[in-house]
Write a protein that holds these residues in place. Structure first.
Motif, PDB file in Angstrom:
ATOM      1  N   THR A  48       0.810  -1.212   0.000  1.00  0.00           N
ATOM      2  CA  THR A  48       0.000   0.000   0.000  1.00  0.00           C
ATOM      3  C   THR A  48       0.850   1.272   0.000  1.00  0.00           C
ATOM      4  O   THR A  48       0.478   2.262  -0.639  1.00  0.00           O
ATOM      5  N   HIS A 105      -6.863   7.050   1.281  1.00  0.00           N
ATOM      6  CA  HIS A 105      -7.312   5.715   1.658  1.00  0.00           C
ATOM      7  C   HIS A 105      -8.357   5.138   0.704  1.00  0.00           C
ATOM      8  O   HIS A 105      -8.236   3.969   0.291  1.00  0.00           O
ATOM      9  N   PRO A 106      -9.373   5.876   0.306  1.00  0.00           N
ATOM     10  CA  PRO A 106     -10.334   5.333  -0.670  1.00  0.00           C
ATOM     11  C   PRO A 106      -9.682   5.008  -2.016  1.00  0.00           C
ATOM     12  O   PRO A 106     -10.050   4.027  -2.671  1.00  0.00           O
ATOM     13  N   ARG A 109      -7.974   1.737  -1.651  1.00  0.00           N
ATOM     14  CA  ARG A 109      -8.943   0.642  -1.639  1.00  0.00           C
ATOM     15  C   ARG A 109      -9.442   0.339  -3.048  1.00  0.00           C
ATOM     16  O   ARG A 109      -9.577  -0.829  -3.428  1.00  0.00           O
ATOM     17  N   ARG A 110      -9.725   1.376  -3.828  1.00  0.00           N
ATOM     18  CA  ARG A 110     -10.161   1.167  -5.218  1.00  0.00           C
ATOM     19  C   ARG A 110      -9.089   0.434  -6.019  1.00  0.00           C
ATOM     20  O   ARG A 110      -9.375  -0.501  -6.769  1.00  0.00           O
ATOM     21  N   PHE A 112      -6.604  -1.403  -4.895  1.00  0.00           N
ATOM     22  CA  PHE A 112      -6.415  -2.777  -4.423  1.00  0.00           C
ATOM     23  C   PHE A 112      -7.483  -3.713  -4.983  1.00  0.00           C
ATOM     24  O   PHE A 112      -7.177  -4.826  -5.432  1.00  0.00           O
ATOM     25  N   CYS A 113      -8.725  -3.277  -4.972  1.00  0.00           N
ATOM     26  CA  CYS A 113      -9.810  -4.118  -5.492  1.00  0.00           C
ATOM     27  C   CYS A 113      -9.619  -4.407  -6.971  1.00  0.00           C
ATOM     28  O   CYS A 113      -9.878  -5.535  -7.425  1.00  0.00           O
ATOM     29  N   LEU A 129      -2.087  -8.365   1.333  1.00  0.00           N
ATOM     30  CA  LEU A 129      -2.175  -6.906   1.363  1.00  0.00           C
ATOM     31  C   LEU A 129      -1.283  -6.421   2.497  1.00  0.00           C
ATOM     32  O   LEU A 129      -1.528  -6.737   3.666  1.00  0.00           O
ATOM     33  N   SER A 131       0.194  -3.424   4.757  1.00  0.00           N
ATOM     34  CA  SER A 131      -0.090  -2.046   5.146  1.00  0.00           C
ATOM     35  C   SER A 131       0.173  -1.831   6.627  1.00  0.00           C
ATOM     36  O   SER A 131      -0.338  -2.574   7.468  1.00  0.00           O
ATOM     37  N   LEU A 139      -8.727  -1.185   6.018  1.00  0.00           N
ATOM     38  CA  LEU A 139      -8.306  -2.189   5.051  1.00  0.00           C
ATOM     39  C   LEU A 139      -8.500  -3.609   5.559  1.00  0.00           C
ATOM     40  O   LEU A 139      -8.527  -4.553   4.765  1.00  0.00           O
ATOM     41  N   GLU A 141     -11.119  -4.843   6.485  1.00  0.00           N
ATOM     42  CA  GLU A 141     -12.389  -5.328   5.960  1.00  0.00           C
ATOM     43  C   GLU A 141     -12.223  -6.043   4.621  1.00  0.00           C
ATOM     44  O   GLU A 141     -13.144  -6.706   4.150  1.00  0.00           O
ATOM     45  N   TYR A 142     -11.065  -5.902   4.005  1.00  0.00           N
ATOM     46  CA  TYR A 142     -10.808  -6.474   2.689  1.00  0.00           C
ATOM     47  C   TYR A 142      -9.983  -7.754   2.760  1.00  0.00           C
ATOM     48  O   TYR A 142      -9.608  -8.291   1.715  1.00  0.00           O
TER      49      TYR A 142
END
Length: 213
Positions: A48, A105-106, A109-110, A112-113, A129, A131, A139, A141-142
């Protein structure tokens, strides 16, 4: 290696079709070293910190948001983030730093997905992942499993000072701004102890062997 929530934490399989290890740890603990060891075992790792730096320039939504927040002078005429200028802004303004993080951060996340979706399409079933902010930036949550790399503070201090050429005072200040290791251990599913008494390779191999793949 030790389990914090028992073997049940290894039984779930992520709905995206790929099992995701979340790797975290404080400064000097050896998180990035563990990430390299996973890559040596042919496990893709999303770093990250590296991707966040690139996304300032690559992610158009993040770029536009940064300009609205900090002004157009935050980017050079070539379109690259002026990192020195940004550092000077957030050094004197903690609230601004928090606002920047809310934008970055968003974007991470985008990204990474998107990265993980490509792995799924290629047929892979395991990724990681990495970080330092895994548990602080949402993160976790992923991921399916939170793995924390830990070491004694004296060991972490020595490593960080040698690696960065930093003073003990500056490294201690950075540690103070990170999640306390006690909380990190409490919230993680698995712990990897990175010190002379606990060789990492056998711990990592035992963890990978226990995954439901």
């Amino acid at each position: 290696m030790s389990s914090r929530r028992g073997s049940s934490s290894l039984s779930a399989f992520f709905s995206e079709g790929i099992y995701t290890i979340g790797l975290t740890g404080g400064i000097g603990a050896g998180k990035s070293y563990v990430a390299r060891m996973l890559q040596e075992r042919h496990i893709p790792v999303y770093a990250t910190d590296q991707r966040a730096k690139a996304l300032y320039d690559e992610d158009e939504e993040l770029r536009e948001s940064m300009i609205r927040l900090c002004g157009k002078e935050i980017y050079s005429t070539e379109g690259h983030l002026d990192r020195a200028y940004l550092a000077s802004l957030i050094f004197a303004d903690r609230a601004l730093l928090e606002e920047v993080n809310k934008l970055v951060h968003p974007a991470v996340r985008r990204d990474f997905c998107r990265w993980r979706s490509e792995l799924v399409e290629s047929g892979l079933r395991l990724c990681a992942l990495e970080s330092a902010l895994l548990l602080g930036a949402g993160l976790d949550e992923y991921v399916d499993l939170v793995v924390a790399v830990v070491a004694e503070e004296s060991v972490r201090l020595t490593r960080a000072m040698l690696r960065d050429g930093a003073s003990e005072e500056s490294v201690r200040a950075r540690i103070q701004h990170q999640m306390a290791e006690e909380e990190l251990i409490d919230r993680a599913d698995y712990i990897l102890y990175n010190d002379d008494a606990h060789p990492l390779a056998p711990q990592i191999d035992r963890l990978l062997a226990a995954l439901p793949l």
